[in-house]
Design a protein around this motif. Structure first.
Motif, PDB file in Angstrom:
ATOM      1  N   PHE B 167       7.632   4.762  -3.881  1.00  0.00           N
ATOM      2  CA  PHE B 167       6.556   4.080  -3.162  1.00  0.00           C
ATOM      3  C   PHE B 167       7.069   3.515  -1.833  1.00  0.00           C
ATOM      4  CE2 PHE B 167       4.068   0.328  -2.161  1.00  0.00           C
ATOM      5  CZ  PHE B 167       2.787   0.838  -2.221  1.00  0.00           C
TER       6      PHE B 167
ATOM      7  N   LEU C 103      -7.529  -2.392  -0.882  1.00  0.00           N
ATOM      8  CA  LEU C 103      -6.305  -1.599  -0.996  1.00  0.00           C
ATOM      9  C   LEU C 103      -6.357  -0.366  -0.100  1.00  0.00           C
ATOM     10  CD1 LEU C 103      -5.477  -1.845  -4.761  1.00  0.00           C
ATOM     11  CD2 LEU C 103      -4.413  -2.990  -2.849  1.00  0.00           C
ATOM     12  N   ILE C 107      -3.043   0.554   1.989  1.00  0.00           N
ATOM     13  CA  ILE C 107      -2.121   1.559   1.460  1.00  0.00           C
ATOM     14  C   ILE C 107      -2.724   2.949   1.614  1.00  0.00           C
ATOM     15  CG2 ILE C 107      -0.849   2.270  -0.583  1.00  0.00           C
ATOM     16  CD1 ILE C 107      -1.387  -0.663  -1.561  1.00  0.00           C
ATOM     17  N   ARG C 111      -0.114   7.224  -1.666  1.00  0.00           N
ATOM     18  CA  ARG C 111       0.793   6.319  -2.378  1.00  0.00           C
ATOM     19  C   ARG C 111       0.076   5.469  -3.410  1.00  0.00           C
ATOM     20  NH1 ARG C 111       4.653   2.675   0.591  1.00  0.00           N
ATOM     21  NH2 ARG C 111       2.903   2.107   1.917  1.00  0.00           N
ATOM     22  N   GLN C 112      -1.254   5.559  -3.435  1.00  0.00           N
ATOM     23  CA  GLN C 112      -1.974   4.647  -4.326  1.00  0.00           C
ATOM     24  C   GLN C 112      -1.687   4.830  -5.819  1.00  0.00           C
ATOM     25  OE1 GLN C 112      -6.041   3.831  -3.627  1.00  0.00           O
ATOM     26  NE2 GLN C 112      -5.709   3.150  -1.541  1.00  0.00           N
ATOM     27  N   PHE C 115       1.155   2.845  -6.615  1.00  0.00           N
ATOM     28  CA  PHE C 115       0.832   1.424  -6.543  1.00  0.00           C
ATOM     29  C   PHE C 115       0.155   0.946  -7.828  1.00  0.00           C
ATOM     30  CE2 PHE C 115      -2.103  -1.997  -5.627  1.00  0.00           C
ATOM     31  CZ  PHE C 115      -1.308  -2.880  -4.953  1.00  0.00           C
ATOM     32  N   TYR C 116      -0.832   1.727  -8.276  1.00  0.00           N
ATOM     33  CA  TYR C 116      -1.532   1.309  -9.498  1.00  0.00           C
ATOM     34  C   TYR C 116      -0.591   1.301 -10.693  1.00  0.00           C
ATOM     35  CZ  TYR C 116      -6.043   1.315  -7.182  1.00  0.00           C
ATOM     36  OH  TYR C 116      -7.094   1.008  -6.363  1.00  0.00           O
ATOM     37  N   TRP C 119       1.244  -1.795 -10.597  1.00  0.00           N
ATOM     38  CA  TRP C 119       0.351  -2.898 -11.018  1.00  0.00           C
ATOM     39  C   TRP C 119       0.335  -2.996 -12.539  1.00  0.00           C
ATOM     40  CZ3 TRP C 119      -3.379  -5.612  -7.755  1.00  0.00           C
ATOM     41  CH2 TRP C 119      -4.195  -6.478  -8.467  1.00  0.00           C
ATOM     42  N   LEU C 152       4.855  -4.134  -5.559  1.00  0.00           N
ATOM     43  CA  LEU C 152       3.505  -4.503  -5.133  1.00  0.00           C
ATOM     44  C   LEU C 152       3.539  -5.258  -3.813  1.00  0.00           C
ATOM     45  CD1 LEU C 152       1.893  -5.659  -8.488  1.00  0.00           C
ATOM     46  CD2 LEU C 152       1.620  -3.495  -7.319  1.00  0.00           C
ATOM     47  N   ALA C 155       4.151  -3.472  -0.497  1.00  0.00           N
ATOM     48  CA  ALA C 155       3.065  -2.655   0.038  1.00  0.00           C
ATOM     49  C   ALA C 155       2.326  -3.361   1.166  1.00  0.00           C
ATOM     50  CB  ALA C 155       2.087  -2.303  -1.076  1.00  0.00           C
TER      51      ALA C 155
END
Lengths: 118, 325, 496, 486, 93
Positions: B167, C103, C107, C111-112, C115-116, C119, C152, C155
């Protein structure tokens, strides 16, 4: 001999503090991370020191041995986990440092603060 | 007698640590921390922690050296002389050291078999492993079954680090870098490493498999195997170039491995639940509880191995790809 | 159904954790969001179900791998953990409802999925800490949640997120390692890792020097992670530069979970067994809490950046929580735990408002929002109402905890009135920093050129749900009060 | 049910006003009137039952164990609610004229928050315990803030900040601890005839607690926490009327009286010497505020200081701690409300018609605005306490109470302040009627708009009518204190 | 016999460590590191026999492999750096 036996604990303390010193006193971010891994390595040493039983051997059963004393397996398991946690943190930290270098063109903490202040 | 050997090794450990902190050349510092890891691992070995010694060597001397070097390649390898709060830090650290050393005088004597730590849970592990799990390596038994939940957590720590690096380094860069094609070339033009490396790579892979499946009987297991497996591929990448390594195992596979290993591990746990036991209860996996434990440990170790390989290679490639912007 | 019921403590962790690897295999970002939301809501449902169970009876135990404790890892849910589970899963679900718009702004879509996944891992990590009864297991899950929250925060759209998260990483790792040292020392003296077992076996330890050192390490390590003053220095920047939705999630629960571990280990293991420890605990925590309350509130009054202003206010509010705990009484702990819940509600709502503002404003400085109440009436109305809860106006959740806190300090003896004075002074400081924003948003002339429109529906929806909860729990506080009271009795009940 | 309806009507009204404003201004104002009439109807319909000795109560829900939101009606609260709801009708009529006459902006916001404020006022009046009371007390502070800061310019904002600051500081800083203390020692905060503190708090602590309450209730404007009242003069006149007559300050003195009667208990306070200071503080406030009022040149500021003084009458009357004086306190609340609202209406009428705000500008204005100045005169006489106005009745009862208690400080204060009141009101009346208008000093103007005239005539009439027909009020209050006959 | 060998190995390790710390050139360090790794492998082998657990020779094997990869990585990085430095010098001059 007693002092020699405490030596393991002392080395733990000294390594811990060397690492801690590097983390707080050094301004280079990579140096901080190196210090952090020294810091964690010291803790590994503490746990592994605990696991030793005098006259024991590694907790892997050997065929035919009776009344063999084995060292404590639990701290080893914990430290296996801790080592993995350490390398994970390190990888993430290095990733962030690389991004910082790209964004700020420096990895010295005071220079970054200088740039941010502008 | 081993205590005396330890004494020397530990002293060297401290010397190395001080040198690492003092030296300004980060490149040298990284090499020294490789040496530090080897020393630490040797110490662990002397203290009967064979598994940990194996892991520390693979991680400390192998993987983290490679990571540090990749990061250095993209940043800088000289630490600048900078104003720092050195004196205060030294005072704080010295004070804490003295306080801690003072507190150690009451610790149970080193290696005393009667210390509480060896009396409470440890004997139970040794006994129960013989009866209920029946594999020689108690460390693997504890890791895989008794405290399998911790190990599940560990796999997810690795997983988090993997997706984290992907990421963070997947972010668009602030500015384009000049392209140097050196990396993709690798060390291909150097005869000796190339020949030796080519010969060695298959053997390393084979050895990784051995470590993976011999974990029940000797030091080793999924994590160490994954690290060695990744190291083999990294070696291949160093010799043949990034591109060839990615052709051998593409990125999408790595992601699938990363997720798949973690899922495999969890699936074993859920299977235990579905078959009427608790989460991560392997005894219900087969008619015979002991056989069930064997199956369970085998599967979860495989899961660990797959995820670790996937994550470490993903991280390596993420760093390497960033370099070629 | 009852079979499932028995597995709830494990499922609390497994559901979000298992969804994480699935999410990264999905490429479509809306699908990822939906999966994350679903997992979060499942987790919330489990938390509520656990809450009901523990309120009706004893604590719930679960043996991982069917191995008996203390050899295997035991999960244990009691009222204390149930309260925190509600906070964590509630704030995650609430933040996720409206997360997409915010979001998408911060972002890139490629890349999401990652990210999730991060999370979900943060959520699973926090849940894992809360349900386990094993000291080392706490460490493992602490690291999962910590690593995930570094991801997180990193980001954040501003590059300053990076140094902020690096600092957080360093301090967080030091904190976790200190904790590990402490656990190691206790393990050395007792030979066990199960917290309940530790508490039992620690009584037999003749010499307490090592235990005392362990207590020191654990307290300082966790105080670092919980941002207890003066170890808060990582917090303002980390919260300021994180993506807005991440701030909503983490500000409401991350530091509180660290405080949870601190209180749990301290009250279960140290308080009953170390003579005079309650005094040491108070004398360590009380001055720090007071300084946190006063200094952080003062800084907040002069801070121009909205998010950082709220972050500083969080430092002050953590001071309230530790103040309650430092009284070492049932009333004090009830107040402290209640404030964890109520502050999560208020701060969550406020940061949701910030997220609403962040959709159309690129800079969240206080002068950028002049006159914005005209363009964003719903958003700013939510801000005023949530702000009232933070101040502690009667009828809001914030008032309930203030009521309990003052009651507890009044009972605390001769110190009481002075402490009440400090609580009141800082409440008034809260009035100042909240009202400063309200005035500018409502009465200053707006910048006519700026094109600002109301936030998207789902974001407003979650904001207003949060605001409504602030009032619901301000007028009918039975649930959190009952949980907090029972948890406080549980903690104090350990003391002999 | 009627209790809840009393709360719900203004809330629903606010909503209706908001919606009606989208259609037309006339509809919006019709809504305001309908709401106010409905509320008054509803509240007044409770009166017969209360007069008959009924005490309806309702527990809404339990917030936390031991702390409930509940309502109960007793004579004091009934009086306050009846007063506020009735004056709202008059005030609405007046507002329409004033807001239109001055072309004020954001009128919808004004009417909506006005309705909200009334809801909070009713909540205060009917609260069954300290917690509920505090809840609505704070709500009233916050809901009147948008009204006070209505103009929105820098000066107004600064004054509104003082308003909010003083009221919140005192209520959070002093009142809240006092309430929590009460709950802590007495176990609950229910308003109980005879008080709940007897046997729990004695001696100097009681004096301290009383202090926390009296200064914590900043709305009662006892010196030195009166600063917000002159500051709030920046608000439009209908708001001033709301603050001074209908709701805010009345809520303050009402709360003080209620706390003294139902929490401390008159007997308990009377037997504790350490609570005697309250009387002196109130007396000091009366004299000092009157002296300050003497030196004011702005009409509204003068009226504000006059209010400070008059409020302390109520406090002092309550602090005499004799039944007659307590009745005097509650009657004075009513009498002052009628008188002061008339004065403010008149001041607003003058401003609307001529934009004049200073006393010096008023010379000869009685000839241009006879209705207004007649009303003003009646209001002023009531303030001084001259028959046939309501102010006389209340002063009578307070004096009677003071004699009953042999309290010479109170007697002296009442006499002195009557003189002072006369000294600052009579010159205004005099120059308005008999002064000569300076040539070309201002625009040519006549009377204020009709709604304003209707409103102020009504209140002036009420002031006089209250002198004649105050029996029911006394009968109502006598239920708690024992009437003059007993 | 094992003891004597072990001592000899430890002394050699100490010498290698000294060279790694002192440097001064990169080649010194690379060589020292390589040598140190080799000695660790030997030490492990000897100690395994000394402790009566010859089955731990696997470990020594791993160390040897890791050491090999580590040295290659260092060399690769070093080559990279050298060429980069050269580029920078050329662009500057």
């Amino acid at each position: 001999m007693a002092l020699l036996e405490l030596y393991h604990y002392w080395v733990f303390v000294v390594l811990l503090m060397i690492g801690f010193y590097a983390v707080i006193a050094k301004l280079n971010l990579i140096k901080k991370l190196i210090g952090l891994s020294l810091f964690q390595a010291a803790v590994f040493l503490l746990y592994i020191t605990m696991n030793k039983v005098e006259g024991g051997t590694a907790p892997i059963f050997t065929d035919g041995a009776v009344d063999q004393l084995y060292s404590n397996p639990l701290p080893q398991v914990l430290i296996l986990t801790a080592i993995v946690v350490g390398i994970s943190t390190l990888a993430l930290g290095l990733g962030i440092v690389v991004r910082i270098k790209e964004e700020y063109d420096t990895i010295e903490e005071h220079e970054i603060q200088e740039i941010d202040r502008q | 007698m081993t205590v005396v050997f330890s004494f020397f090794l530990l002293t060297m450990l401290i010397v190395t640590a001080i040198a690492i902190v003092r030296i300004r050349d980060l490149f040298a510092a990284v090499m020294l921390s490789g040496i530090f890891s080897l020393l630490l691992a040797a110490n662990f070995f002397l203290l009967d922690a064979a598994d940990v010694a194996l892991t520390e060597a693979a991680v400390g001397a192998g993987i983290s050296t490679v990571l540090f070097l990749s990061a250095l390649a993209m940043t800088t390898d000289k630490e600048k002389a900078a104003p720092s709060n050195r004196i205060i830090a030294l005072i704080v650290v010295t004070a804490m050291t003295l306080a801690l050393i003072y507190s150690t005088f009451d610790n149970p004597a080193f290696g005393d078999p009667d210390a509480p730590i060896h009396q409470h849970v440890a004997p139970w592990y040794l006994e129960t492993t013989r009866e209920a799990i029946d594999i020689p390596n108690v460390v693997t038994a504890v890791l895989g079954s008794f405290r399998g939940y911790d190990t599940l957590g560990e796999v997810f720590v690795v997983f988090t680090a993997g997706i984290g690096v992907l990421f963070i380094l997947g972010a668009p860069s602030g500015k384009p870098r000049q392209t140097t094609d050196l990396h993709s070339e690798g060390l291909r033009h150097y005869l000796v490493p190339r020949v030796v490396g080519r010969m060695l790579t298959p053997f390393i892979l084979l050895f990784a498999l051995y470590v993976q499946f011999h974990g029940d009987y000797g030091p080793g297991g999924g994590f160490q195997a994954g690290a060695i497996f990744a190291a083999a591929i990294i070696l291949y990448a160093l010799l043949e170039g990034e591109k060839s390594a990615l052709e051998a195992i593409p990125r999408s596979w790595l992601i699938a491995m990363t997720a798949g290993g973690a899922l495999l591990y969890s699936a074993v746990g859920v299977a235990g639940m579905l078959l009427g036991g608790n989460f991560l209860d392997y005894s219900v996996l087969a008619d015979n509880p002991v056989a069930g434990q064997h199956i369970g440990i085998l599967l979860i170790e495989a899961g660990v191995g797959i995820t670790v390989t996937g994550v470490l290679l993903s991280i390596f490639h993420a760093f390497a790809a960033r370099d070629k912007f | 159904m009852s079979a499932l019921q028995a597995h709830l403590p494990a499922l609390q962790v497994i559901v979000p954790m298992l969804t994480a690897p699935l999410v990264i295999l999905v490429k479509e970002r809306r699908l990822c969001w939906a999966a994350t939301l679903l997992a979060s809501f499942c987790s919330l449902a489990i938390a509520i179900s656990l809450c009901i169970d523990v309120l009706n009876g004893d604590s719930i135990r679960y043996l991982m791998g069917s191995w008996p404790a203390p050899w295997g890892i035991e999960l244990r849910v009691d009222t204390f953990s149930a309260l925190l589970l509600l906070i964590v899963n509630g704030s995650s679900s609430l933040a996720l409802i409206g997360a997409t718009a915010s979001l998408d702004r911060d972002i890139e879509s490629s890349r999401q999925p990652l990210f999730y996944a991060a999370w979900l891992l943060a959520l699973a990590g926090l849940n894992g800490i809360l349900v386990t009864a094993d000291a080392f297991n706490i460490f493992v899950f602490m690291e999962i949640s910590a690593l995930a929250s570094y991801v997180l925060i990193s980001a954040g759209p501003n590059r300053r997120a990076l140094p902020a998260v690096f600092k957080y990483l360093i301090m967080g790792t030091i904190g976790a390692t200190f904790y590990l040292i402490g656990v190691g020392l206790i393990y050395l003296m007792t030979g066990t890792l199960n917290i309940a077992d530790m508490a039992l076996r620690i009584q037999d330890v003749a010499d307490q020097k090592a235990i005392l050192v362990a207590a020191g390490f654990i307290t300082i390590g966790l105080a670092l992670k919980a941002a207890v003053f003066p170890m808060h220095i990582w917090l303002p920047n980390a919260y300021t530069y994180a993506p807005n939705m991440v701030t909503v999630f983490l500000a409401a629960c991350a530091t509180k979970v660290s405080l949870y571990i601190l209180l749990r280990i301290d009250f279960f293991v140290f308080q009953p067994n170390l003579s005079g420890h309650d005094f040491q605990f108070s004398y360590f925590l009380l001055p720090m809490s007071l300084l946190a309350i006063l200094i952080a509130s003062t800084v907040a009054m002069f801070e121009p950046n909205l998010k950082r202003l709220l972050a500083w206010s969080s430092v002050a509010q953590i001071g309230y929580i530790t103040l309650g705990a430092s009284l070492v009484s049932v009333a004090g702990l009830t107040a402290s735990l209640l404030h964890m819940f109520n502050h999560a509600l208020a701060k969550g709502a406020l940061f949701l408002v910030i997220a609403c503002l962040g959709i159309s404003l690129s800079h969240l400085r206080i002068d950028n929002i002049a006159g914005i109440a005209k363009q964003m009436p719903w958003t700013m109305a939510a801000f005023v109402l949530a702000g009232l809860s933070l101040i502690g106006v009667p009828g809001t959740a914030g008032f309930i905890s203030k009521w309990y806190l003052i009651t507890a300090t009044l009972e605390a003896g001769s110190w009481g009135p002075a402490l009440v004075a400090i609580i009141i002074i800082s409440s008034l400081m809260a009035v100042v920093y909240i009202w400063r924003i309200v005035e500018i948003a409502y009465f200053q002339p707006a910048d006519e050129q700026a094109v600002v429109s109301e936030a998207p529906f789902f974001l407003l929806l979650s904001t207003w749900i949060a605001v409504a909860l602030n009032f619901y729990f301000g007028l009918s506080a039975a649930l959190p009060v009952e949980l907090a009271d029972s948890a406080a009795r549980l903690l104090m009940g350990q003391m002999r | 049910m009627t209790i809840l309806a009393s709360l719900a009507i203004p809330l629903a009204g606010a909503l209706a006003i908001m919606l009606a404003a989208r259609i037309s201004d006339n509809l919006r104002e019709t809504m305001t009137l309908i709401t106010s009439v409905a509320l008054a109807w509803n509240v007044w319909s409770l009166l017969p039952a209360i007069m008959a000795g009924d005490r309806p109560e309702i527990i809404l829900f339990e917030v936390i164990p031991g702390i409930e939101i509940g309502f109960a009606i007793e004579p004091l609260g009934m009086l306050f609610a009846a007063l506020a709801s009735a004056l709202w009708i008059v005030n609405s009529v007046y507002s329409i004229g004033y807001m239109r006459g001055n072309n004020e902006k954001k009128q919808t916001r004004f009417y909506v928050f006005f309705a909200f404020s009334l809801a909070a006022t009713i909540g205060i009046a009917f609260a069954a315990n300290l917690f509920t009371l505090f809840l609505f007390y704070e709500a009233l502070t916050l809901l009147t803030y948008p009204l006070v800061s209505h103009k929105g310019d820098e000066k107004t904002l600064r004054s509104a900040r003082v308003y909010l600051g003083v009221l919140l500081t005192t209520s959070i800083g002093l009142l809240l601890p006092a309430i929590i203390w009460t709950y802590l020692v007495a176990g609950n905060g229910d308003f109980t005839p005879g008080g709940i503190l007897a046997g729990h708090v004695e001696g100097p602590a009681l004096g301290l607690l009383l202090g926390l309450f009296v200064f914590g209730i900043g709305k009662a404007a006892v010196m030195p926490v009166h600063r917000w009242l002159p500051a709030a003069m920046v608000a439009p006149t209908p708001v001033s009327a709301l603050l001074h007559a209908v709701a805010v300050v009345k809520a303050g003195v009402f709360t003080v009286t209620k706390v003294i009667v139902y929490i401390f208990g008159i007997e308990h306070l009377f037997s504790t010497p350490s609570s005697g200071w309250l009387l002196y503080v109130a007396a000091f406030t009366i004299i000092a505020a009157s002296l300050v009022a003497l030196r004011q040149t702005n009409i509204k500021r003068l009226l504000a200081y006059s209010t400070v003084a008059q409020l302390s009458y109520v406090i002092m009357a309550a602090a005499i701690l004799k039944p007659l004086a307590e009745i005097g306190a509650s009657i004075h609340m009513v009498a002052h409300a009628f008188g002061k609202i008339t004065l403010f209406f008149a001041a607003g009428a003058i401003y609307t018609a001529s934009k004049k705000t200073e006393i010096g500008q008023l010379a000869g204005i009685g000839r241009r605005m006879p209705w207004t100045m007649t009303a003003f005169t009646i209001g002023a006489l009531s303030m001084i306490g001259v028959p046939p106005t309501g102010g006389f009745v209340s002063k009578w009862f307070i004096l009677a109470g003071a004699f009953q208690a042999d309290n010479y400080v109170a007697i002296f204060t009442i006499i002195t302040s009557t003189v002072l009141n006369a000294a600052y009101f009579l010159p205004i009346v005099f120059i308005a009627w008999f002064g000569r208008e300076t040539e070309g000093a201002g625009p040519d103007h006549g009377e204020a708009p009709l709604p304003i005239i209707i409103a102020l005539t009504t209140t002036a009439a009420l002031t006089i009518l209250f002198f004649l027909f105050n029996g029911p009020v006394i009968a109502l209050e006598a239920q708690i204190f024992g009437g003059p006959s007993s | 016999m094992y003891y004597a060998v072990t001592f000899a190995l430890i002394i050699t390790m100490g010498l290698a460590l000294a060279r790694a710390i002192i440097g001064p050139s990169v080649y010194d360090r690379v060589l020292a590191m390589n040598m140190f790794g080799t000695k660790t492998v030997l030490l492990l082998a000897v100690v395994a026999f000394m402790l009566g657990r010859p089955d731990f020779l696997d470990l020594a094997l791993t160390y040897a492999l890791i050491n090999f990869i580590g040295v290659l990585a260092v060399l690769e990085f070093f080559r990279d750096r050298a060429s980069r430095r050269k580029d920078e010098n050329e662009t500057e001059s």
